[in-house]
Design a protein around this motif. Structure first.
Motif, mmCIF file in Angstrom:
data_model
loop_
_atom_site.group_PDB
_atom_site.id
_atom_site.type_symbol
_atom_site.label_atom_id
_atom_site.label_comp_id
_atom_site.label_asym_id
_atom_site.label_seq_id
_atom_site.Cartn_x
_atom_site.Cartn_y
_atom_site.Cartn_z
ATOM 1 N N HIS A 186 -8.693 16.585 -8.674
ATOM 2 C CA HIS A 186 -7.929 16.052 -7.550
ATOM 3 C C HIS A 186 -8.497 16.518 -6.214
ATOM 4 C CE1 HIS A 186 -4.963 14.267 -10.212
ATOM 5 N NE2 HIS A 186 -5.019 15.373 -10.919
ATOM 6 N N VAL B 72 2.281 4.913 -0.242
ATOM 7 C CA VAL B 72 1.818 6.281 -0.003
ATOM 8 C C VAL B 72 2.529 7.222 -0.976
ATOM 9 C CG1 VAL B 72 1.647 8.133 1.702
ATOM 10 C CG2 VAL B 72 1.416 5.750 2.414
ATOM 11 N N ARG C 292 0.852 -1.197 0.000
ATOM 12 C CA ARG C 292 0.000 0.000 0.000
ATOM 13 C C ARG C 292 0.889 1.248 0.000
ATOM 14 N NH1 ARG C 292 -4.691 -0.158 4.378
ATOM 15 N NH2 ARG C 292 -5.240 1.669 3.134
ATOM 16 N N SER D 31 -1.046 13.562 -5.973
ATOM 17 C CA SER D 31 -2.278 12.787 -5.996
ATOM 18 C C SER D 31 -1.916 11.323 -5.883
ATOM 19 C CB SER D 31 -3.057 13.045 -7.289
ATOM 20 O OG SER D 31 -4.264 12.293 -7.311
ATOM 21 N N GLU D 32 -2.377 10.696 -4.807
ATOM 22 C CA GLU D 32 -2.098 9.284 -4.556
ATOM 23 C C GLU D 32 -0.599 8.983 -4.638
ATOM 24 O OE1 GLU D 32 -4.557 7.104 -7.252
ATOM 25 O OE2 GLU D 32 -6.397 7.574 -6.149
ATOM 26 N N GLY D 33 0.188 9.890 -4.069
ATOM 27 C CA GLY D 33 1.621 9.668 -3.964
ATOM 28 C C GLY D 33 2.420 9.935 -5.213
ATOM 29 N N ARG D 34 1.790 10.481 -6.238
ATOM 30 C CA ARG D 34 2.482 10.808 -7.478
ATOM 31 C C ARG D 34 2.282 12.284 -7.810
ATOM 32 N NH1 ARG D 34 3.829 6.381 -10.795
ATOM 33 N NH2 ARG D 34 3.101 4.353 -10.032
ATOM 34 N N GLU E 59 4.919 6.996 -4.542
ATOM 35 C CA GLU E 59 5.241 6.047 -5.601
ATOM 36 C C GLU E 59 6.120 6.694 -6.661
ATOM 37 O OE1 GLU E 59 5.461 2.455 -7.350
ATOM 38 O OE2 GLU E 59 4.236 2.801 -5.562
ATOM 39 N N ALA F 288 -2.842 12.479 0.151
ATOM 40 C CA ALA F 288 -2.064 12.525 -1.096
ATOM 41 C C ALA F 288 -0.592 12.214 -0.877
ATOM 42 C CB ALA F 288 -2.218 13.894 -1.757
#
Length: 237
Positions: free
Chosen positions: A228, A17, A15, A205-208, A19, A39
């Protein structure tokens, strides 16, 4: 200079956080880090300070962050925590502000000079000898910022610096941030403050990275922000 090279981090296996995050912040830049809850903004700050260890490389002034040089790199970075109660640990504001400079082996005279200069700059002279458990949340927030400024770090990291502040003190913080010559990375949901203080914005956004560019361009993009789960700054709405 701060650089992330393909950095990833997961609190739980499988999972992520953060990436494969890569970005560079040049000397003297003022960069806003924005994104919806979850995020990865606070995680980026903690990775930069070595409070968390992920995969990839993090460089500060060309030196890779690792255990061997962690204390040396932390001396270059001043961090305003999101929760001031986790930052203010001495009995009084004065003792908290003196702690960092004295541990950097400054003389007491020089440490006191810095403390008084910062308190005057922020209009906080009345807080100097107040007990931390007897001041309001907003006052504690201002004191936490003052504590970091007294250490005169080369780079300042701020996690939600205007949270819990009334409009008057919020404006003082914004003006202070704008005047600081150090490199700055500011994470916040207060997009009006980001617009006032930052030349560049990184949207997570979502670790990117979903966007990275001039603050005016990113923060005027309604479709991008809404995609976002963010809204335009109030003065641009």
């Amino acid at each position: 200079m701060i650089e992330f090279q393909h950095v990833s981090f997961a609190y739980e296996k499988g999972r992520s956080v953060i990436e494969d995050l890569s970005f560079r912040i040049g000397d003297g830049e003022s960069v806003g880090l924005i994104g919806a809850n979850g995020a990865g903004k606070s995680t980026v700050m903690k990775l930069m300070l070595g409070l968390l260890a992920g995969e990839g490389k993090i460089l500060v002034d060309g030196s890779e962050l690792n255990r061997a040089n962690l204390s040396q790199i932390r001396r270059k970075l001043g961090f305003v925590l999101q929760n001031s109660d986790n930052q203010m640990f001495m009995p009084t504001v004065y003792e908290d502000m003196m702690f960092g400079p004295l541990n950097y082996m400054l003389s007491r005279e020089e440490a006191e000079r810095r403390v008084d200069a910062v308190l005057e700059r922020l209009g906080l002279q009345a807080l100097k000898h107040r007990h931390n458990h007897r001041i309001s949340g907003g006052e504690k927030r201002m004191a936490a910022i003052a504590t970091v400024l007294a250490m005169e770090p080369e780079t300042i990291l701020m996690d939600e610096p205007t949270s819990a502040l009334d409009p008057y003190n919020r404006r003082i913080v914004i003006n202070t941030i704008r005047e600081l010559g150090q490199t700055k990375l500011i994470s916040s949901h207060d997009l009006d403050m980001i617009l006032d203080t930052c030349d560049r914005v990184i949207l997570l956004s979502e670790g990117r990275i979903a966007a990275d560019g001039p603050a005016e361009r990113v923060l005027r993009d309604r479709a991008l922000l809404e995609a976002h789960h963010l809204e335009l700054p109030l003065r641009l709405a």
